[in-house]
Design a protein around this motif. Structure first.
Motif, short mmCIF file in Angstrom:
data_model
loop_
_atom_site.label_atom_id
_atom_site.label_comp_id
_atom_site.label_asym_id
_atom_site.label_seq_id
_atom_site.Cartn_x
_atom_site.Cartn_y
_atom_site.Cartn_z
N UNK A 245 63.45 115.22 -8.65
CA UNK A 245 64.43 114.37 -7.96
C UNK A 245 64.50 112.99 -8.61
N UNK A 246 65.73 112.50 -8.72
CA UNK A 246 65.93 111.15 -9.22
C UNK A 246 65.66 110.97 -10.69
N UNK A 247 65.73 112.06 -11.46
CA UNK A 247 65.49 111.99 -12.90
C UNK A 247 66.68 112.57 -13.64
N UNK A 248 66.91 112.03 -14.83
CA UNK A 248 67.97 112.52 -15.68
C UNK A 248 67.41 113.39 -16.79
N UNK A 249 68.07 113.36 -17.94
CA UNK A 249 67.64 114.17 -19.08
C UNK A 249 66.29 113.69 -19.61
N UNK A 250 65.98 112.43 -19.40
CA UNK A 250 64.69 111.89 -19.86
C UNK A 250 63.66 111.94 -18.74
N UNK A 251 63.63 113.04 -18.00
CA UNK A 251 62.75 113.16 -16.84
C UNK A 251 61.28 112.91 -17.19
N UNK A 252 60.84 113.35 -18.37
CA UNK A 252 59.43 113.20 -18.73
C UNK A 252 59.05 111.74 -18.92
N UNK A 253 60.03 110.86 -19.16
CA UNK A 253 59.76 109.43 -19.24
C UNK A 253 60.08 108.71 -17.94
N UNK A 254 61.13 109.14 -17.25
CA UNK A 254 61.52 108.51 -16.00
C UNK A 254 60.56 108.83 -14.86
N UNK A 255 60.08 110.08 -14.82
CA UNK A 255 59.22 110.54 -13.73
C UNK A 255 58.02 111.29 -14.31
N UNK A 256 57.20 110.61 -15.14
CA UNK A 256 56.10 111.32 -15.79
C UNK A 256 55.07 111.88 -14.82
N UNK A 257 54.80 111.17 -13.72
CA UNK A 257 53.82 111.67 -12.77
C UNK A 257 54.28 112.98 -12.13
N UNK A 258 55.56 113.03 -11.76
CA UNK A 258 56.08 114.23 -11.12
C UNK A 258 56.16 115.40 -12.10
N UNK A 259 56.62 115.12 -13.32
CA UNK A 259 56.69 116.19 -14.33
C UNK A 259 55.29 116.70 -14.65
#
Length: 278
Positions: A245-259
């Motif tokens: 949730x709340x992440x774009x294509x760069x999810x691994x940088x935007x939401x690293x804890x969740x990923x």
């Protein structure tokens, strides 16, 4: 944590502390077409804290890695990147690895799993795709990006493209990091990556994969998109799927804890021979 290591590609490594229980099979992180190893800084730290030996490469022609030679990309561009990954595993002394690929890195990882499954303990595809070879139009558009990079130069190229990688309301610091990474791409590396993507349609390969697989996507991914990730998960037998949730294509940088949490949960659920003992 250390910086680039002596190899034919540069890597960053994150080692578990003495108090954690390292697995013997490493995690290898493969960045996207506008990235580099530093894009995994937060994930690398989190994975090391959880006891995993973790390595991220600078793909050929990216970051601290030398530009690719005349054999790359070649007529079998996917194969040249598979070979590069396998050489790195050999240099690491790793019989196999848990491959984690973001976008283009996920396409590379898929090809490795299809061509050398014995070297892949598990496969994780983050905001990834089948490649740009699914239609002639997409392949041509990917190749055209190289001319755009040459015409604009790295910083202006990144200013035009990087914002699409992010979710609405992304942290400005992360947005700046994503833009900086894309702005540092070099033409030889990007040309090889673009040609590899243009030659790739992994769709027919997906049902043949027989490695444990996790598919992760930001729910605001406007580049490869949620539907594409759902397709990957649907076509790969037994694949696990998660949206961030709340992440774009760069999810691994935007939401690293969740990923990272999704990745760790996936790895912990693997059979003992494929997970905890590794």
């Amino acid at each position: 944590m250390t910086g680039p290591q002596p190899t034919d590609v540069a890597v960053r490594t994150w080692a578990p502390s003495g108090s954690s229980s390292p697995r013997t099979t490493p995690i290898l992180l493969l960045h996207g077409i506008g990235g580099r190893a530093d894009a995994f800084s937060a994930m690398g730290e989190l994975l090391a804290e959880a006891g995993w030996n973790t390595v991220a490469w600078d793909a050929p022609g990216y970051g601290a890695s030398p530009d690719p030679g005349a054999d790359m990309p070649g007529d079998d561009a996917p194969g040249t990147y598979v070979d590069a990954v396998l050489r790195l595993l050999d240099e690491m002394g790793a019989a196999e690895a848990h491959l984690v690929g973001v976008s283009w890195g996920g396409v590379i990882a898929t090809h490795v799993a299809a061509r050398a499954s014995e070297r892949v303990a598990s496969l994780t595809l983050i905001d990834s795709t089948r490649g740009s070879g699914t239609t002639e139009e997409k392949a041509a558009g990917m190749r055209a990006r190289v001319d755009e990079l040459i015409e604009l130069g790295g910083p202006d190229f990144a200013a035009r493209r990087a914002p699409r990688l992010l979710a609405d309301g992304a942290d400005p610091a992360i947005a700046a990091e994503v833009t900086d990474h894309m702005g540092s791409v070099r033409v030889p590396g990007y040309r090889g990556a673009a040609e590899m993507m243009a030659q790739s349609d992994t769709g027919p390969l997906l049902p043949t994969l027989r490695v444990p697989t996790l598919v992760v996507v930001g729910d605001e991914d406007r580049v490869t998109g949620v539907d594409e990730s759902r397709l990957l998960a649907r076509e790969i037998q037994g694949a696990r799927y998660a949206e961030i949730a709340g992440a774009g294509h760069a999810a691994s940088q935007e939401r690293p804890a969740e990923v990272t949490a999704e990745l760790l949960a996936f790895l912990s659920d693997l059979p003992v021979a494929e997970g905890m003992s590794r």
